[in-house]
Design a protein around this motif. Structure first.
Motif, short mmCIF file in Angstrom:
data_model
loop_
_atom_site.label_atom_id
_atom_site.label_comp_id
_atom_site.label_asym_id
_atom_site.label_seq_id
_atom_site.Cartn_x
_atom_site.Cartn_y
_atom_site.Cartn_z
N UNK A 138 -0.61 0.91 4.98
CA UNK A 138 -0.47 -0.45 4.49
C UNK A 138 0.13 -1.30 5.60
N UNK A 139 -0.27 -2.56 5.62
CA UNK A 139 0.28 -3.54 6.55
C UNK A 139 0.72 -4.77 5.77
N UNK A 140 1.91 -5.27 6.10
CA UNK A 140 2.43 -6.51 5.52
C UNK A 140 2.48 -7.56 6.61
N UNK A 141 2.00 -8.76 6.31
CA UNK A 141 1.99 -9.89 7.24
C UNK A 141 3.15 -10.82 6.87
N UNK A 142 4.18 -10.85 7.73
CA UNK A 142 5.35 -11.68 7.43
C UNK A 142 5.09 -13.16 7.66
N UNK A 143 4.03 -13.50 8.40
CA UNK A 143 3.79 -14.91 8.70
C UNK A 143 3.25 -15.68 7.50
N UNK A 144 2.49 -15.00 6.63
CA UNK A 144 1.97 -15.68 5.43
C UNK A 144 2.30 -14.93 4.14
N UNK A 145 3.23 -13.98 4.23
CA UNK A 145 3.70 -13.23 3.05
C UNK A 145 2.55 -12.53 2.34
N UNK A 146 1.71 -11.85 3.10
CA UNK A 146 0.54 -11.21 2.50
C UNK A 146 0.49 -9.72 2.80
N UNK A 147 -0.30 -9.05 1.98
CA UNK A 147 -0.66 -7.66 2.27
C UNK A 147 -1.95 -7.76 3.08
N UNK A 148 -1.88 -7.43 4.35
CA UNK A 148 -3.03 -7.56 5.24
C UNK A 148 -4.00 -6.40 5.04
N UNK A 149 -3.46 -5.22 4.75
CA UNK A 149 -4.32 -4.05 4.55
C UNK A 149 -3.60 -3.01 3.72
N UNK A 150 -4.37 -2.31 2.89
CA UNK A 150 -3.88 -1.15 2.14
C UNK A 150 -5.10 -0.27 1.87
N UNK A 151 -5.12 0.90 2.50
CA UNK A 151 -6.27 1.79 2.38
C UNK A 151 -5.80 3.24 2.35
N UNK A 152 -6.50 4.03 1.54
CA UNK A 152 -6.24 5.46 1.42
C UNK A 152 -7.55 6.19 1.70
N UNK A 153 -7.45 7.26 2.45
CA UNK A 153 -8.62 8.06 2.80
C UNK A 153 -9.32 8.56 1.54
N UNK A 154 -10.64 8.38 1.45
CA UNK A 154 -11.36 8.94 0.30
C UNK A 154 -11.02 10.42 0.16
N UNK A 155 -10.86 10.85 -1.06
CA UNK A 155 -10.44 12.22 -1.33
C UNK A 155 -8.95 12.32 -1.59
N UNK A 156 -8.20 11.29 -1.22
CA UNK A 156 -6.76 11.26 -1.46
C UNK A 156 -6.38 10.11 -2.39
N UNK A 157 -7.39 9.41 -2.90
CA UNK A 157 -7.13 8.29 -3.80
C UNK A 157 -6.72 8.80 -5.17
N UNK A 158 -5.99 7.98 -5.91
CA UNK A 158 -5.61 8.32 -7.27
C UNK A 158 -4.42 9.23 -7.40
#
Length: 177
Positions: free
Chosen positions: A82-102
């Motif tokens: 996951x990546x958080x962007x402090x400049x605009x208070x956003x979640x820039x990315x959140x990803x989990x490798x397929x097979x590890x989701x859930x």
């Protein structure tokens, strides 16, 4: 086990077999960029139409200059980030490798990112994701509020927890007046 400072184990992550002590969450470092890139390119939804649009330099910039990143490791392998962007208070990315989701990895990574952004003093956080996706349902289940739909994307916001006040909250409120 990782020797990174700030590494924590997650007892609330479900169904992760074959890991002594479960997943490890830590702040991302430059050496994690290749694994994060591979995870981003392996997802089944929210697929990049132009993978070259997300560059190594962007990953690098979000590690410190523009925000902060975290990774989830299982048996020494980075399986989510996951990546958080402090400049605009956003979640820039959140990803989990397929097979590890859930298994709770994404939820824990999201909490790390949102907690950090609120600690920076933001009164509200934002993110967008593809409409009609598992990600859309995931963010809604995590308490994010749908703001609007536009161009096939859904835009969400998350207000700061009650009683949370930071240096930017006063600025945000005064700008709204």
């Amino acid at each position: 086990m990782s020797e990174h400072l700030g590494a924590i184990n997650c007892s609330g992550c479900n169904g992760i077999a074959g890991t002594a002590g479960g997943p490890l969450f830590r702040q991302a470092v430059v050496d994690d960029i290749p694994a994060m890139t591979q995870i981003r390119l392996s997802v089944r939804e929210n697929v990049l139409s132009r993978p070259d649009r997300i560059t190594y330099q962007m990953y690098h910039d979000y590690l410190a200059a523009l925000g902060r990143g975290w990774v989830a490791e299982l048996a020494g392998e980075v399986v989510g980030f996951a990546y958080a962007d402090k400049t605009d208070a956003s979640i820039w990315a959140l990803f989990v490798l397929p097979g590890h989701e859930g298994n709770g990895l994404g939820g824990h990574l999201l909490r790390l990112a949102t907690d950090w952004l609120f600690e920076q003093g933001h009164a509200q956080l934002i993110l967008s994701t593809g409409g009609g996706t598992r990600a859309e349902r995931f963010y809604a289940a995590q308490g994010w509020c749908k703001a609007r739909e536009e161009g096939g994307d859904v835009h969400f916001y998350l207000p700061a927890p009650a009683g949370h006040a930071g240096p930017r909250q006063a600025e945000d409120l005064s700008a709204a007046r």
